[in-house]
Design a protein around this motif. Sequence first.
Motif, PDB file in Angstrom:
ATOM      1  N   ASP A 173       0.802  -1.217   0.000  1.00 37.17           N
ATOM      2  CA  ASP A 173       0.000   0.000   0.000  1.00 37.17           C
ATOM      3  C   ASP A 173       0.839   1.273   0.000  1.00 37.17           C
ATOM      4  O   ASP A 173       0.302   2.370   0.088  1.00 37.17           O
ATOM      5  N   LEU A 174       2.174   1.139  -0.109  1.00 38.89           N
ATOM      6  CA  LEU A 174       3.029   2.321  -0.204  1.00 38.89           C
ATOM      7  C   LEU A 174       3.041   2.849  -1.636  1.00 38.89           C
ATOM      8  O   LEU A 174       2.880   2.083  -2.591  1.00 38.89           O
ATOM      9  N   PRO A 175       3.255   4.160  -1.817  1.00 34.22           N
ATOM     10  CA  PRO A 175       3.338   4.709  -3.176  1.00 34.22           C
ATOM     11  C   PRO A 175       4.457   4.061  -3.972  1.00 34.22           C
ATOM     12  O   PRO A 175       5.506   3.685  -3.424  1.00 34.22           O
ATOM     13  N   ALA A 176       4.261   3.960  -5.260  1.00 38.21           N
ATOM     14  CA  ALA A 176       5.255   3.301  -6.124  1.00 38.21           C
ATOM     15  C   ALA A 176       6.420   4.208  -6.463  1.00 38.21           C
ATOM     16  O   ALA A 176       7.462   3.735  -6.917  1.00 38.21           O
ATOM     17  N   ASP A 177       6.275   5.531  -6.267  1.00 36.40           N
ATOM     18  CA  ASP A 177       7.308   6.474  -6.698  1.00 36.40           C
ATOM     19  C   ASP A 177       8.088   7.054  -5.533  1.00 36.40           C
ATOM     20  O   ASP A 177       8.523   8.211  -5.579  1.00 36.40           O
ATOM     21  N   LEU A 178       8.293   6.278  -4.467  1.00 35.47           N
ATOM     22  CA  LEU A 178       9.085   6.770  -3.340  1.00 35.47           C
ATOM     23  C   LEU A 178      10.516   7.053  -3.779  1.00 35.47           C
ATOM     24  O   LEU A 178      11.071   6.325  -4.617  1.00 35.47           O
ATOM     25  N   PRO A 179      11.152   8.086  -3.202  1.00 36.00           N
ATOM     26  CA  PRO A 179      12.510   8.443  -3.622  1.00 36.00           C
ATOM     27  C   PRO A 179      13.596   7.579  -2.998  1.00 36.00           C
ATOM     28  O   PRO A 179      14.774   7.797  -3.234  1.00 36.00           O
ATOM     29  N   PHE A 180      13.223   6.603  -2.183  1.00 39.73           N
ATOM     30  CA  PHE A 180      14.206   5.704  -1.589  1.00 39.73           C
ATOM     31  C   PHE A 180      13.624   4.298  -1.526  1.00 39.73           C
ATOM     32  O   PHE A 180      12.406   4.109  -1.566  1.00 39.73           O
ATOM     33  N   ALA A 181      14.520   3.332  -1.441  1.00 42.69           N
ATOM     34  CA  ALA A 181      14.092   1.937  -1.369  1.00 42.69           C
ATOM     35  C   ALA A 181      13.570   1.626   0.027  1.00 42.69           C
ATOM     36  O   ALA A 181      14.142   2.065   1.035  1.00 42.69           O
ATOM     37  N   VAL A 182      12.481   0.893   0.100  1.00 45.31           N
ATOM     38  CA  VAL A 182      11.925   0.475   1.385  1.00 45.31           C
ATOM     39  C   VAL A 182      12.469  -0.919   1.692  1.00 45.31           C
ATOM     40  O   VAL A 182      12.013  -1.916   1.162  1.00 45.31           O
ATOM     41  N   ASN A 183      13.507  -0.955   2.541  1.00 40.70           N
ATOM     42  CA  ASN A 183      14.140  -2.226   2.881  1.00 40.70           C
ATOM     43  C   ASN A 183      13.895  -2.553   4.349  1.00 40.70           C
ATOM     44  O   ASN A 183      13.039  -1.966   4.998  1.00 40.70           O
ATOM     45  N   ARG A 184      14.684  -3.459   4.891  1.00 42.41           N
ATOM     46  CA  ARG A 184      14.469  -3.920   6.262  1.00 42.41           C
ATOM     47  C   ARG A 184      14.727  -2.839   7.301  1.00 42.41           C
ATOM     48  O   ARG A 184      14.303  -2.963   8.458  1.00 42.41           O
ATOM     49  N   ASP A 185      15.449  -1.791   6.940  1.00 40.67           N
ATOM     50  CA  ASP A 185      15.692  -0.690   7.871  1.00 40.67           C
ATOM     51  C   ASP A 185      14.548   0.314   7.893  1.00 40.67           C
ATOM     52  O   ASP A 185      14.522   1.197   8.753  1.00 40.67           O
ATOM     53  N   ALA A 186      13.632   0.221   6.974  1.00 41.10           N
ATOM     54  CA  ALA A 186      12.544   1.197   6.897  1.00 41.10           C
ATOM     55  C   ALA A 186      11.522   0.962   8.007  1.00 41.10           C
ATOM     56  O   ALA A 186      11.384  -0.144   8.535  1.00 41.10           O
ATOM     57  N   ARG A 187      10.813   2.043   8.357  1.00 38.80           N
ATOM     58  CA  ARG A 187       9.724   1.978   9.323  1.00 38.80           C
ATOM     59  C   ARG A 187       8.485   2.585   8.667  1.00 38.80           C
ATOM     60  O   ARG A 187       8.553   3.666   8.082  1.00 38.80           O
ATOM     61  N   VAL A 188       7.352   1.902   8.767  1.00 38.73           N
ATOM     62  CA  VAL A 188       6.106   2.354   8.145  1.00 38.73           C
ATOM     63  C   VAL A 188       5.109   2.708   9.239  1.00 38.73           C
ATOM     64  O   VAL A 188       4.877   1.917  10.155  1.00 38.73           O
ATOM     65  N   CYS A 189       4.541   3.896   9.146  1.00 40.66           N
ATOM     66  CA  CYS A 189       3.615   4.398  10.156  1.00 40.66           C
ATOM     67  C   CYS A 189       2.176   4.010   9.800  1.00 40.66           C
ATOM     68  O   CYS A 189       1.733   4.189   8.666  1.00 40.66           O
ATOM     69  N   ARG A 190       1.445   3.492  10.798  1.00 38.58           N
ATOM     70  CA  ARG A 190       0.059   3.086  10.617  1.00 38.58           C
ATOM     71  C   ARG A 190      -0.713   3.371  11.907  1.00 38.58           C
ATOM     72  O   ARG A 190      -0.144   3.761  12.922  1.00 38.58           O
ATOM     73  N   ILE A 191      -2.013   3.144  11.866  1.00 38.96           N
ATOM     74  CA  ILE A 191      -2.850   3.221  13.054  1.00 38.96           C
ATOM     75  C   ILE A 191      -3.177   1.804  13.519  1.00 38.96           C
ATOM     76  O   ILE A 191      -3.510   0.946  12.706  1.00 38.96           O
ATOM     77  N   ASN A 192      -3.021   1.567  14.811  1.00 38.56           N
ATOM     78  CA  ASN A 192      -3.493   0.321  15.406  1.00 38.56           C
ATOM     79  C   ASN A 192      -4.973   0.513  15.719  1.00 38.56           C
ATOM     80  O   ASN A 192      -5.339   1.140  16.709  1.00 38.56           O
ATOM     81  N   GLU A 193      -5.816  -0.011  14.897  1.00 36.70           N
ATOM     82  CA  GLU A 193      -7.246   0.265  14.986  1.00 36.70           C
ATOM     83  C   GLU A 193      -7.919  -0.411  16.171  1.00 36.70           C
ATOM     84  O   GLU A 193      -8.990   0.021  16.618  1.00 36.70           O
ATOM     85  N   LEU A 194      -7.305  -1.457  16.719  1.00 35.57           N
ATOM     86  CA  LEU A 194      -7.879  -2.140  17.871  1.00 35.57           C
ATOM     87  C   LEU A 194      -7.345  -1.604  19.186  1.00 35.57           C
ATOM     88  O   LEU A 194      -7.989  -1.741  20.227  1.00 35.57           O
TER      89      LEU A 194
END
Length: 252
Positions: A173-194
């Motif tokens: 669900d991340l944009p396809a045109d990010l200016p950097f590679a999303v690898n194992r060091d990346a962190r993705v922000c979301r909401i914990n809905e529960l």
Amino acid sequence: MTRPEIQATDTWNSWLPFFSSNPNLFLQISQCTSWNEGIASPVLNVWRPGYFGVSLPRIGSDPIKLNGSNDLIVTLHGDDIMETLKAKGSGESNSQSTGSAVGIEITPHRFFRCRVCYCHRGTISLPIGELWSFTEIDGEHYQFKRVDDGVNKSVPTRSLVWQFCNSWAPPKDLPADLPFAVNRDARVCRINELGNDYEPRFGKSLAVMNREGCVLFDEVESKMAGIQSDAKQWLILLSALAIARYEGWLVN
């Protein structure tokens, strides 16, 4: 958001030979409206508290004490930090300067404590008096929960999480045109809905951060309707800064 490489600068004369008793400039954060449009002028200054620490008053609650070497203060670019702290201490909560200084308190794990078991990692204080505590859950994600008296307990709890990318394949669900590679060091922000620590249900991605200190987010206000905060963009940015500081990505 991006982090220019600048040398830490002490803006006051210290009366100690090797230590500053006042906050000193650590780094600057610049913002651009689009990642391919270049970097604008710095908009945020990030300070270390100084050798003896600093007490950062909060609206209607006890002050935040920033004493550790990992703790940080964030101000709007151009603000005089000493004037800001004096104004906050005098209770002048209506001026612009009193709302611009925020604190990040980092609690590093000790060598005799497991990173998983000792999960508390610190707190962030937003400019409007909100206090958010963050924990590390099983090495899978960081979770930020609001812990001040302004929490509406009649509303279902929603927490903000920064999820570890434990796979080399980026989330779909991340944009396809990010200016950097999303690898194992990346962190993705979301909401914990529960709101459940150990059985979370993650919502759509809000932001992504890489190890170089670049944070990308867009239209977070509309995506964060379930988060009890009146400073949602501050929460995204400062939670990312707290994680980068805790992870050791921001060196002294």
